[in-house]
Design a protein around this motif. Structure first.
Motif, PDB file in Angstrom:
ATOM      1  N   GLY A  86       0.842  -7.919  -4.932  1.00 23.61           N
ATOM      2  CA  GLY A  86       0.262  -7.913  -4.268  1.00 23.61           C
ATOM      3  C   GLY A  86      -0.507  -9.428  -3.970  1.00 23.61           C
ATOM      4  O   GLY A  86      -0.608  -9.989  -4.936  1.00 23.61           O
ATOM      5  N   VAL A 110       2.330   0.058  -5.432  1.00 24.90           N
ATOM      6  CA  VAL A 110       2.257   0.077  -4.782  1.00 24.90           C
ATOM      7  C   VAL A 110       0.817   0.680  -3.860  1.00 24.90           C
ATOM      8  O   VAL A 110      -0.207   0.040  -3.620  1.00 24.90           O
ATOM      9  CB  VAL A 110       3.315   0.758  -3.223  1.00 24.90           C
ATOM     10  N   THR A 111      -0.127   2.143  -4.829  1.00 24.08           N
ATOM     11  CA  THR A 111      -1.290   2.032  -4.438  1.00 24.08           C
ATOM     12  C   THR A 111      -1.715   1.535  -5.108  1.00 24.08           C
ATOM     13  O   THR A 111      -3.053   0.906  -5.195  1.00 24.08           O
ATOM     14  CB  THR A 111      -1.205   3.473  -4.682  1.00 24.08           C
ATOM     15  N   GLU A 130      -2.213  -2.483  -3.699  1.00 23.30           N
ATOM     16  CA  GLU A 130      -2.926  -1.846  -2.048  1.00 23.30           C
ATOM     17  C   GLU A 130      -4.029  -1.936  -2.372  1.00 23.30           C
ATOM     18  O   GLU A 130      -5.396  -2.527  -2.349  1.00 23.30           O
ATOM     19  CB  GLU A 130      -2.817  -1.010  -1.500  1.00 23.30           C
ATOM     20  N   GLU A 185      -7.129  -4.939  -2.252  1.00 24.20           N
ATOM     21  CA  GLU A 185      -8.628  -4.322  -0.667  1.00 24.20           C
ATOM     22  C   GLU A 185      -9.767  -5.119  -1.939  1.00 24.20           C
ATOM     23  O   GLU A 185     -10.749  -5.309  -0.946  1.00 24.20           O
ATOM     24  CB  GLU A 185      -8.305  -3.251  -1.040  1.00 24.20           C
ATOM     25  N   ILE A 244       1.398  -7.765   0.886  1.00 28.00           N
ATOM     26  CA  ILE A 244       2.101  -6.438  -0.303  1.00 28.00           C
ATOM     27  C   ILE A 244       3.570  -6.657   0.133  1.00 28.00           C
ATOM     28  O   ILE A 244       3.536  -6.326   0.724  1.00 28.00           O
ATOM     29  CB  ILE A 244       1.083  -5.180  -0.546  1.00 28.00           C
ATOM     30  N   PRO A 259       6.287  -4.566  -1.471  1.00 33.08           N
ATOM     31  CA  PRO A 259       6.425  -2.783  -2.241  1.00 33.08           C
ATOM     32  C   PRO A 259       7.878  -3.325  -3.188  1.00 33.08           C
ATOM     33  O   PRO A 259       7.492  -2.956  -4.830  1.00 33.08           O
ATOM     34  CB  PRO A 259       6.797  -1.905  -0.699  1.00 33.08           C
TER      35      PRO A 259
END
Length: 104
Positions: A6, A59-60, A63, A67, A84, A86
C-alpha cells in the motif's frame, strides 16, 4: 509474488510518521523505507515536502492500513495519492527499495 504493498503519499514528514503509526496500529503490516519528493510547485503546497509511506502485508491488512493512514493524514496536512498493489512484480519490488532519504 511478494506481499501486497500500500502506497500512501502525504504532505510532510510529521504527517507521514503519524499516518504510518495509525496504519500499523490498524492492521498487521510492516513498513518499507519512506521516500520523499520535493515537486517543482513545492511553494504552492500546504507543506513543501511529499513523503511516501509503503505498507506491506496481505491485501486485506494493507487496505486497512492505508485507510487508517489516510484518515489520520486527512486530519493533519492531507493526502496526495494512494494506491494498493496486490501482487507487485519483481521489477516493482526492486523499485520499492529505492528511497530519496538515502541520498544526501
Amino acid at each position: 509474488m511478494g506481499e501486497a504493498v500500500g502506497i500512501l503519499e502525504v504532505f510532510g514528514l510529521c504527517t507521514a510518521f503519524m499516518a504510518a503509526d495509525a496504519g500499523c496500529k490498524a492492521a498487521n503490516v510492516r513498513l518499507e523505507n519512506f521516500d520523499k519528493n520535493k515537486p517543482a510547485n513545492a511553494d504552492a503546497l500546504p507543506v513543501p515536502l511529499l513523503v511516501t509511506i509503503k505498507f506491506r502485508g496481505t491485501v486485506t491488512d494493507v487496505e486497512a492500513a492505508v485507510e487508517a493512514g489516510m484518515k489520520k493524514a486527512e486530519s493533519l496536512t492531507g493526502v496526495v495519492q494512494h494506491y494498493i498493489i496486490p501482487h507487485p512484480t519483481e521489477d516493482t519490488e526492486k523499485m520499492l527499495k529505492i528511497s530519496a532519504f538515502d541520498k544526501n
